[in-house]
Design a protein around this motif. Sequence first.
Motif, PDB file in Angstrom:
ATOM      1  N   ILE A   1      -2.953  -7.561 -57.934  1.00 54.22           N
ATOM      2  CA  ILE A   1      -2.860  -7.747 -56.477  1.00 54.22           C
ATOM      3  C   ILE A   1      -3.206  -9.176 -56.097  1.00 54.22           C
ATOM      4  N   GLY A   2      -4.310  -9.686 -56.639  1.00 54.23           N
ATOM      5  CA  GLY A   2      -4.711 -11.054 -56.336  1.00 54.23           C
ATOM      6  C   GLY A   2      -3.706 -12.088 -56.804  1.00 54.23           C
ATOM      7  N   GLU A   3      -3.185 -11.896 -58.025  1.00 52.39           N
ATOM      8  CA  GLU A   3      -2.206 -12.845 -58.577  1.00 52.39           C
ATOM      9  C   GLU A   3      -0.924 -12.844 -57.763  1.00 52.39           C
ATOM     10  N   LYS A   4      -0.449 -11.654 -57.375  1.00 55.26           N
ATOM     11  CA  LYS A   4       0.793 -11.563 -56.608  1.00 55.26           C
ATOM     12  C   LYS A   4       0.626 -12.180 -55.227  1.00 55.26           C
ATOM     13  N   ALA A   5      -0.532 -11.968 -54.602  1.00 58.51           N
ATOM     14  CA  ALA A   5      -0.781 -12.562 -53.284  1.00 58.51           C
ATOM     15  C   ALA A   5      -0.750 -14.077 -53.358  1.00 58.51           C
ATOM     16  N   GLN A   6      -1.356 -14.647 -54.396  1.00 55.53           N
ATOM     17  CA  GLN A   6      -1.342 -16.094 -54.554  1.00 55.53           C
ATOM     18  C   GLN A   6       0.074 -16.608 -54.828  1.00 55.53           C
ATOM     19  N   GLU A   7       0.839 -15.837 -55.575  1.00 55.81           N
ATOM     20  CA  GLU A   7       2.235 -16.215 -55.842  1.00 55.81           C
ATOM     21  C   GLU A   7       3.049 -16.219 -54.552  1.00 55.81           C
ATOM     22  N   ILE A   8       2.821 -15.222 -53.699  1.00 52.62           N
ATOM     23  CA  ILE A   8       3.544 -15.130 -52.426  1.00 52.62           C
ATOM     24  C   ILE A   8       3.242 -16.333 -51.538  1.00 52.62           C
ATOM     25  N   CYS A   9       1.953 -16.678 -51.411  1.00 52.60           N
ATOM     26  CA  CYS A   9       1.610 -17.761 -50.493  1.00 52.60           C
ATOM     27  C   CYS A   9       1.985 -19.128 -51.054  1.00 52.60           C
ATOM     28  N   ALA A  10       2.251 -19.206 -52.375  1.00 45.88           N
ATOM     29  CA  ALA A  10       2.662 -20.477 -52.980  1.00 45.88           C
ATOM     30  C   ALA A  10       4.181 -20.657 -52.971  1.00 45.88           C
ATOM     31  N   ALA A  11       4.913 -19.615 -52.568  1.00 45.57           N
ATOM     32  CA  ALA A  11       6.374 -19.681 -52.567  1.00 45.57           C
ATOM     33  C   ALA A  11       6.867 -20.694 -51.536  1.00 45.57           C
ATOM     34  N   PRO A  12       7.976 -21.387 -51.813  1.00 40.44           N
ATOM     35  CA  PRO A  12       8.529 -22.360 -50.861  1.00 40.44           C
ATOM     36  C   PRO A  12       8.807 -21.711 -49.507  1.00 40.44           C
ATOM     37  N   GLY A  13       8.368 -22.345 -48.447  1.00 31.69           N
ATOM     38  CA  GLY A  13       8.622 -21.842 -47.105  1.00 31.69           C
ATOM     39  C   GLY A  13       7.615 -20.832 -46.601  1.00 31.69           C
ATOM     40  N   ALA A  14       6.691 -20.393 -47.456  1.00 36.44           N
ATOM     41  CA  ALA A  14       5.728 -19.382 -47.024  1.00 36.44           C
ATOM     42  C   ALA A  14       4.761 -19.948 -45.986  1.00 36.44           C
ATOM     43  N   GLN A  15       4.182 -21.105 -46.263  1.00 35.72           N
ATOM     44  CA  GLN A  15       3.278 -21.800 -45.346  1.00 35.72           C
ATOM     45  C   GLN A  15       2.152 -20.904 -44.819  1.00 35.72           C
TER      46      GLN A  15
END
Length: 274
Positions: A76-90
Amino acid sequence: MAFDYQLAAHQFEEIGKEKLRLLAPSCAAVEDERPLLKRTALSMGLTPATFMLAVVEGERGSITGQIAAQMAIAAIGEKAQEICAAPGAQGRVPAPDVVRDVFREANRQVYQYAHRMQAGGQVGATGFVCAFDGECFAAAKVGVYEHYLWRNRELIRLHRQSSDAETQSAAGTLQRFIGANSQILVDFASVTLRDGDCLLVTTLGVGEEFEHVIRDVLSRTMDTEEISRQLCTRALPSNLAKGAGAAWVLRRNLFFAVMQVGRPVIALTNVIDS
């Protein structure tokens, strides 16, 4: 308009002897049968950003349950960090998307591990994930957990009331725990928040009797820290069960998180001389 939030969480850890004497004068000892609890919370970027909280439980006496809980909370923690690091997420990722994506990833990793170990259906955990993106609050759960909205002095349950029996598997149905199947079936809810709303999440399957306690606590003027502490303290007596002899048994984790939302406030941090 995006709202700011204040969040506080309280978890009951150990029972002190003095508190025990007040709760159960005849109690000689407490047998701790609570599941292993893992939790994580993070802001997915710089303020303002989506906030996520996750709690996962695994059977304490089972090595597979402990593995599942640790693996799920890490995923869960790893996926959340991946989501917020995605281009355009901001940082401002829609709360429902966060909840769905991290839950799927946790289930995928636990399920694949179980099958690699030839332990399909034996490695699993329960838990919930909730997120707030400044406008929308979203929550998903597998197991007996509760999420409430307190609005205009009314307590609103975000999921239909469940029981322990409903979490057990039945013929022809999906088993309800993280990692049981390649696809996970969760109870999902989302709500658009208003200024002054308060959210409450807990590991307890709360009945109508304790809902009266929640209303009483939330009706008083106090901060989120005091609300979460009081709810945890007042939940303890009803979750101590009489065991063998003079011993008592604690079977449920007592965890409460409270989030209050409101309009952003501009604070003066430096005095400027004219």
